[in-house]
Design a protein around this motif. Sequence first.
Motif, PDB file in Angstrom:
ATOM      1  N   MET A  89      -4.488 -22.249  10.716  1.00 53.26           N
ATOM      2  CA  MET A  89      -4.760 -20.827  10.375  1.00 53.26           C
ATOM      3  C   MET A  89      -4.152 -20.792   8.877  1.00 53.26           C
ATOM      4  N   LEU A  90      -2.834 -21.669   8.840  1.00 52.78           N
ATOM      5  CA  LEU A  90      -2.459 -21.507   7.697  1.00 52.78           C
ATOM      6  C   LEU A  90      -3.043 -22.190   6.559  1.00 52.78           C
ATOM      7  N   GLY A  91      -4.002 -23.164   6.919  1.00 51.54           N
ATOM      8  CA  GLY A  91      -4.987 -23.591   6.081  1.00 51.54           C
ATOM      9  C   GLY A  91      -6.098 -22.869   5.286  1.00 51.54           C
ATOM     10  N   TRP A  92      -6.520 -21.917   6.321  1.00 43.76           N
ATOM     11  CA  TRP A  92      -7.270 -20.552   5.987  1.00 43.76           C
ATOM     12  C   TRP A  92      -6.805 -19.770   4.780  1.00 43.76           C
ATOM     13  N   ALA A  93      -5.608 -19.560   5.099  1.00 41.69           N
ATOM     14  CA  ALA A  93      -4.872 -18.564   4.158  1.00 41.69           C
ATOM     15  C   ALA A  93      -4.683 -19.270   2.744  1.00 41.69           C
ATOM     16  N   VAL A  94      -4.447 -20.552   2.754  1.00 42.12           N
ATOM     17  CA  VAL A  94      -4.402 -21.350   1.504  1.00 42.12           C
ATOM     18  C   VAL A  94      -5.574 -21.379   0.851  1.00 42.12           C
ATOM     19  N   THR A  95      -6.723 -21.589   1.681  1.00 37.82           N
ATOM     20  CA  THR A  95      -8.017 -21.713   1.116  1.00 37.82           C
ATOM     21  C   THR A  95      -8.195 -20.278   0.172  1.00 37.82           C
ATOM     22  N   ILE A 115     -13.891  -9.891  -6.163  1.00 43.61           N
ATOM     23  CA  ILE A 115     -13.746 -11.269  -5.342  1.00 43.61           C
ATOM     24  C   ILE A 115     -12.454 -11.555  -5.126  1.00 43.61           C
ATOM     25  N   ALA A 116     -11.677 -11.399  -6.121  1.00 42.34           N
ATOM     26  CA  ALA A 116     -10.325 -12.136  -6.278  1.00 42.34           C
ATOM     27  C   ALA A 116      -9.414 -11.094  -5.308  1.00 42.34           C
ATOM     28  N   GLY A 117      -9.603  -9.850  -5.416  1.00 41.95           N
ATOM     29  CA  GLY A 117      -8.818  -8.812  -4.721  1.00 41.95           C
ATOM     30  C   GLY A 117      -9.140  -9.188  -3.130  1.00 41.95           C
ATOM     31  N   ALA A 118     -10.371  -9.487  -2.856  1.00 37.67           N
ATOM     32  CA  ALA A 118     -10.721  -9.602  -1.218  1.00 37.67           C
ATOM     33  C   ALA A 118     -10.225 -10.689  -0.850  1.00 37.67           C
ATOM     34  N   ALA A 119     -10.381 -11.912  -1.521  1.00 41.82           N
ATOM     35  CA  ALA A 119      -9.719 -13.187  -1.158  1.00 41.82           C
ATOM     36  C   ALA A 119      -8.346 -13.159  -0.801  1.00 41.82           C
ATOM     37  N   ALA A 120      -7.536 -12.516  -1.841  1.00 47.15           N
ATOM     38  CA  ALA A 120      -6.107 -12.565  -1.664  1.00 47.15           C
ATOM     39  C   ALA A 120      -5.892 -11.368  -0.665  1.00 47.15           C
ATOM     40  N   GLY A 121      -6.353 -10.339  -0.389  1.00 49.71           N
ATOM     41  CA  GLY A 121      -6.181  -9.380   0.973  1.00 49.71           C
ATOM     42  C   GLY A 121      -6.409 -10.479   2.201  1.00 49.71           C
ATOM     43  N   ILE A 122      -7.513 -11.153   2.147  1.00 52.51           N
ATOM     44  CA  ILE A 122      -7.918 -11.861   3.493  1.00 52.51           C
ATOM     45  C   ILE A 122      -6.769 -13.164   3.710  1.00 52.51           C
ATOM     46  N   ALA A 123      -6.118 -13.595   2.667  1.00 55.11           N
ATOM     47  CA  ALA A 123      -5.209 -14.695   2.475  1.00 55.11           C
ATOM     48  C   ALA A 123      -3.982 -13.922   3.123  1.00 55.11           C
ATOM     49  N   LYS A 124      -3.417 -12.903   2.547  1.00 52.84           N
ATOM     50  CA  LYS A 124      -2.369 -12.245   3.060  1.00 52.84           C
ATOM     51  C   LYS A 124      -2.396 -11.738   4.686  1.00 52.84           C
ATOM     52  N   ILE A 125      -3.631 -11.343   5.078  1.00 53.58           N
ATOM     53  CA  ILE A 125      -3.655 -11.015   6.477  1.00 53.58           C
ATOM     54  C   ILE A 125      -3.832 -12.123   7.246  1.00 53.58           C
ATOM     55  N   ILE A 126      -4.264 -13.390   7.044  1.00 54.21           N
ATOM     56  CA  ILE A 126      -4.202 -14.529   7.871  1.00 54.21           C
ATOM     57  C   ILE A 126      -2.755 -15.110   7.763  1.00 54.21           C
TER      58      ILE A 126
END
Length: 58
Positions: free
Chosen positions: A1-7, A23-34
Amino acid sequence: MLGWAVTFLIIAIIAAIFGFGGIAGAAAGIAKIIFFIFIALLVLSLVANALRGKPPKA
């Protein structure tokens, strides 16, 4: 799961470099949640292991 956050963090950084703000904001938000889900599961696992009281197997 940490790998997904880093991705997702890497995707957010690359998107930010190229100027894709949404796209950057959405990906950063997903990374924070994960990442926070990963931290919560890690703490839960450590507490469960401590309450069980068995020494780890070698």
